[in-house]
Write a protein that holds these residues in place. Structure first.
Motif, PDB file in Angstrom:
ATOM      1  N   TYR A  24     -50.137  47.381  41.367  1.00  0.00           N
ATOM      2  CA  TYR A  24     -48.585  47.335  40.870  1.00  0.00           C
ATOM      3  C   TYR A  24     -48.654  48.733  39.947  1.00  0.00           C
ATOM      4  O   TYR A  24     -47.752  49.628  39.990  1.00  0.00           O
TER       5      TYR A  24
ATOM      6  N   SER B 220     -45.630  43.694  49.324  1.00  0.00           N
ATOM      7  CA  SER B 220     -46.564  42.956  48.558  1.00  0.00           C
ATOM      8  C   SER B 220     -46.382  41.369  48.840  1.00  0.00           C
ATOM      9  O   SER B 220     -47.177  40.594  48.751  1.00  0.00           O
TER      10      SER B 220
ATOM     11  N   GLN C 234     -42.228  46.046  46.697  1.00  0.00           N
ATOM     12  CA  GLN C 234     -41.741  44.611  46.748  1.00  0.00           C
ATOM     13  C   GLN C 234     -42.057  43.707  47.871  1.00  0.00           C
ATOM     14  O   GLN C 234     -42.753  42.503  48.064  1.00  0.00           O
TER      15      GLN C 234
ATOM     16  N   THR D  28     -44.272  41.375  41.193  1.00  0.00           N
ATOM     17  CA  THR D  28     -43.921  42.858  41.418  1.00  0.00           C
ATOM     18  C   THR D  28     -42.659  43.079  40.519  1.00  0.00           C
ATOM     19  O   THR D  28     -41.583  43.134  40.902  1.00  0.00           O
TER      20      THR D  28
END
Ligand code: ADP
Ligand code: ZN
Ligand code: ZN
Length: 815
Positions: free
Chosen positions: A707, A672, A669, A444
């Motif tokens: 993303y 993920s 972030q 990320t």
């Protein structure tokens, strides 16, 4: 006569060097550490430049060298200057980043009588002067501190100055005792042959005396390897007199041997061979390799690669093979990881691929270990240095490659002390100075990094899929749970029905569960539990923070304030709540919900205990010593936990509502990464995200593992609000124990800056604030901040002298 430009270890030196004359007979090089007079003191300094002419008319002389070999390389000297200019830190603070561990020492002043003291009349001296002379005369030299203890600080200094003026005593200077020394181990060695030792032992036994001496002799005569003193004592129970007796009989001697403190244990690490690369890895690797070739041919500009790939896509294997390529060309690498204690597996993989060629540097090593590693790195003993952000300053010679793994991590920015540098920025500068290639790796990427990759400033390399042993092991399935619906259905617990059911199922199958909670900023924002509205600043768009002491909501960027409304401004519900849960509360509720499950909590409260708290907790969980792991940010790091099939994100809203323009990025972030924890094994995985804002783009795109979608939305907002990368930020913070004084000082600074901006006709800098900092009170001090936003705010602020109490943070991350 030559001159040296020296960076001096004094706060008044700021960002400049001072000129000193080099006395004849003294050989001085750039990067060397020297003693220089500064005011009435003698200070450490580092030579940054040599010149034929001094920069000022009158110069004093360098007093001496502290170490004969330079401690900074020419590239590091330039790097230190750059850090000081870019991050607006003192020059010596920047230089100090690169000094060997434990090097910054104090100077001790000694007073002694000259060899042939002049004649003097005792009657002309006062009583204190006579007393001082008497004390000094008793020994070769006396430290000034000792005199201060007898006469008092002020008096001792005055008396010494008077005596120096009469030529009766002289000052000399030495470095304070070295805090770290190479570690030495004492060994016992027989001075006689093994046969003779045994005969002597038998003789002692017969006499019925000194049986412990006998058994020690016996033991030494049979040992295959040298025996350390401590091992000998443990084995035969010999105490110091026993050993001494044998020494005085001439049978045994003690030898001191310098040993290395070894931070990596290679026990149980089997050397590994390069894997056959997948086609995506191969094309990424080939780009990097051709760049390394270019470098070798002296290609002028260094290359920066962004290696973008989900967790498990094989980035680390690419780093390993790129590094092997560098080593093949006689060069070396530095690998940065965000938090070294959390990445034992990564270190093991490097150690397995480059056995005994891996150095580890981080702050949790003892000073002695750091010192040993530093020396050996400088000697060129390692192919690679792995460490957290400060490892970028390792004295690695012939640097060919710098890898920054998880480049988006905020721990790469030093925010709590000067220099407030970002390891990524420093790495790029160092690569440019030393002709190295940089690989930034992330699942990320930082939005700013990706922006540069999109623009072609960096080469973008993508690894779109996981490398898995089995066919088609997919990314985990992610489900978003709308907490407003739970409330409507009458569920007031921390766990939605979906999460409870999924957890029960996993536990029944003897699988493991992670419950994740972001704690930073907990309880600070206000949200409507009916419609999900979060109260935000109208000007800055960031969530307003609740200040319990004043009972108001405040914006931490611009200080906009409002009282807490009675009803939700959108749906008129009365269910406005201060949201916030701690891991302890979560643990209690989880215990009640799953009474059979064994719980393990992993947060900063727990990890403050013990020497290797992370490893202990992780090992316990990995070996199935618990069923549910409750944790904060730490569980998001790169850990392989094959039995984990469910990750529950208890509240995604905490990070979403941080008072920071990067809150969306941070949330994406974190989600993920945490989601990447599930399904690492063959069992597959599931993720449940609980939130009051299910439609938020950061949550939506994290759930889709998208993303590109996230980036597209985020970069649009950044452009609209003129936030980085479309501007740069400098944060000025004033701290003091008095809050009102902080505010006044911050407002005064603002007026000053506004006047400067106006008088210079600068159009593109805006001032945000002043406002209380997000961490308004830190270690007993209040903090107020002022943010400058513009194309080049640091160029402007570098010309404003900062009064004491202010700190400057260039390119700040996180409020
Ligand atoms: P990342 O660093 O992106 O998380 P890793 O390099 O750790 O990915 O790779 C994930 C897993 O896949 C590891 O277990 C690794 O050993 C394995 N792996 C990586 N590359 C290959 C390859 N080319 N062939 C087989 N297995 C691989
Ligand atoms: Zn509402
Ligand atoms: Zn605001």
């Amino acid at each position: 006569m030559g001159y040296a430009e020296v960076s001096v270890n004094s706060p008044v030196a700021q960002r400049r060097t001072f000129s000193y004359a080099i006395p004849s007979g003294l050989n001085i090089n750039v990067g060397q550490v020297v003693w220089v007079p500064f005011g009435d003191k003698l200070l450490q300094g580092v030579v940054l430049e040599l010149s034929e002419y001094p920069a000022v008319e009158e110069t004093r002389e360098v007093v001496g060298v502290i170490e004969s070999t330079p401690v900074l390389s020419p590239a590091q000297v330039s790097l230190a200057r750059w850090i000081s200019e870019y991050y607006l830190s003192s020059l010596f603070d920047a230089v100090a980043l690169m000094l060997p561990p434990g090097f910054r020492r104090k100077v001790v002043t000694f007073i002694s009588r000259p060899a042939t003291p002049p004649q003097y009349d005792t009657a002309a001296l006062n009583q204190e002067q006579r007393q001082a002379l008497y004390l000094i005369g008793k020994q070769d030299k006396v430290s000034l501190r000792e005199l201060e203890m007898v006469l008092g600080r002020k008096k001792a200094q005055a008396v010494v100055s008077q005596l120096v003026a009469r030529g009766l005593v002289a000052r000399s200077y030495e470095l304070e005792k070295v805090k770290v020394k190479p570690k030495r181990v004492r060994y016992l060695r027989l001075k006689v042959g093994a046969g003779e030792a045994q005969r002597e032992a038998a003789r002692l036994q017969e006499q019925g005396r000194a049986s412990r001496q006998a058994s020690l002799l016996e033991f030494l005569s049979q040992a295959a390897q040298p025996v350390s003193l401590s091992a000998a004592r443990q084995t035969v129970g010999g105490s110091a007199p026993v050993v001494n007796a044998l020494v005085s009989k001439g049978l045994v001697e003690i030898q001191e041997v310098e040993v290395r403190r070894e931070p990596i244990s290679y026990e149980g690490i089997t050397p590994s061979r390069p894997l056959k690369l997948t086609s995506a890895q191969k094309s990424a690797f080939e780009s990097i390799r051709s760049s390394l070739l270019q470098m070798d041919k002296g290609h002028p500009s260094p290359a920066v690669f962004l290696l973008h790939g989900v967790t498990g896509s094989g980035k680390t294997e690419v780093y390993l093979q790129a590094l092997a390529e560098v080593v093949k060309r006689g060069k070396r690498g530095i690998v940065l990881v965000p938090e070294i204690a959390l990445t034992p597996q990564t270190i093991e993989r490097f150690a397995a691929r480059f056995p005994h060629k891996v150095a580890v540097l981080h702050s949790r090593l003892s000073l002695g270990e750091q010192f040993d590693e530093w020396q050996r790195i400088r000697n060129g003993e390692f192919a690679v240095v792995i460490g957290s952000r400060s490892a970028i300053f390792a004295p690695q010679p012939d640097l060919g490659l710098i890898v920054i793994d998880e480049e988006h991590e905020w721990t790469y920015k030093q925010s709590d002390q000067s220099p407030r540098y970002h390891a990524r920025g420093v790495a790029m500068k160092l690569a440019e100075l030393s002709g190295a290639v940089v690989i930034l790796g992330s699942a990320t990427p930082d939005v700013e990094t990706f922006y540069h990759a999109q623009r072609g400033d960096y080469h973008l390399l993508q690894l779109p899929e996981r490398v898995t042993p089995r066919e088609g092991s997919p990314l985990p399935q992610v489900e978003i749970i709308d907490l407003r619906e739970e409330l409507k259905a009458g569920n007031r617990s921390l766990f939605s029905r979906a999460l409870s059911q999924a957890a029960a199922r996993a536990l029944a199958n003897r699988e493991q569960v992670i419950l994740f909670l972001n704690r930073r900023g907990a309880a600070a924002f206000v949200q409507c539990r009916r419609c999900g509205l979060v109260l935000r600043c109208r000007r800055c768009e960031v969530a307003l923070n609740y200040h319990a002491d004043e009972g108001v909501l405040a914006c931490h960027q611009c200080n906009y304030r409002m009282s807490v409304p009675q009803v939700c401004p959108r749906c008129l519900s009365r269910r406005l709540k201060f949201l916030g849960i701690g891991t302890q509360k979560l643990e209690v509720e989880a215990g009640a919900a799953f009474p059979q499950a064994r719980l393990l909590r992993w947060d900063s409260d727990v990890t403050r205990r013990g020497k290797h708290p992370h490893e202990e907790i992780l090992n316990r969980f990995r070996s199935h010593g618990a069923d549910i792991l409750i944790g904060t940010q730490m569980v998001a790091k790169g850990l392989d936990l094959p039995l984990v099939t469910l990750v529950g994100i208890v509240s995604a809203d905490v990070s979403l509502n941080l008072p920071d323009f990067r809150a969306g990025e941070r949330t994406f972030q974190l989600l993920s990464q945490v989601a990447g924890r599930a399904g690492r094994g063959t069992l597959g995985g599931q993720v449940v995200i609980q939130t009051y804002s299910p439609e938020h783009y950061a949550i939506q795109s994290a759930a889709r593992h998208d993303y590109a979608g996230f980036y597209k939305q985020e970069i649009t907002y950044r452009r609209q609000l003129h936030n980085p990368p479309f501007s740069r930020l400098v944060c000025l913070v004033y701290s003091h124990t008095n809050d009102a004084l902080c505010q006044r000082e911050a407002e005064r600074m603002k007026r000053l800056l506004v006047a400067e901006i106006d008088s210079r006709g600068i159009a593109d800098i805006s001032l945000i604030g002043p406002a209380p900092a997000f961490m308004h009170r830190l270690r007993g001090r209040f903090r107020w901040q002022l943010i400058l936003r513009g194309a080049e705010p640091s160029a402007f602020i570098s010309q404003i002298p900062m009064p004491p109490g202010w700190t400057v943070d260039v390119d700040l991350v996180g409020l």
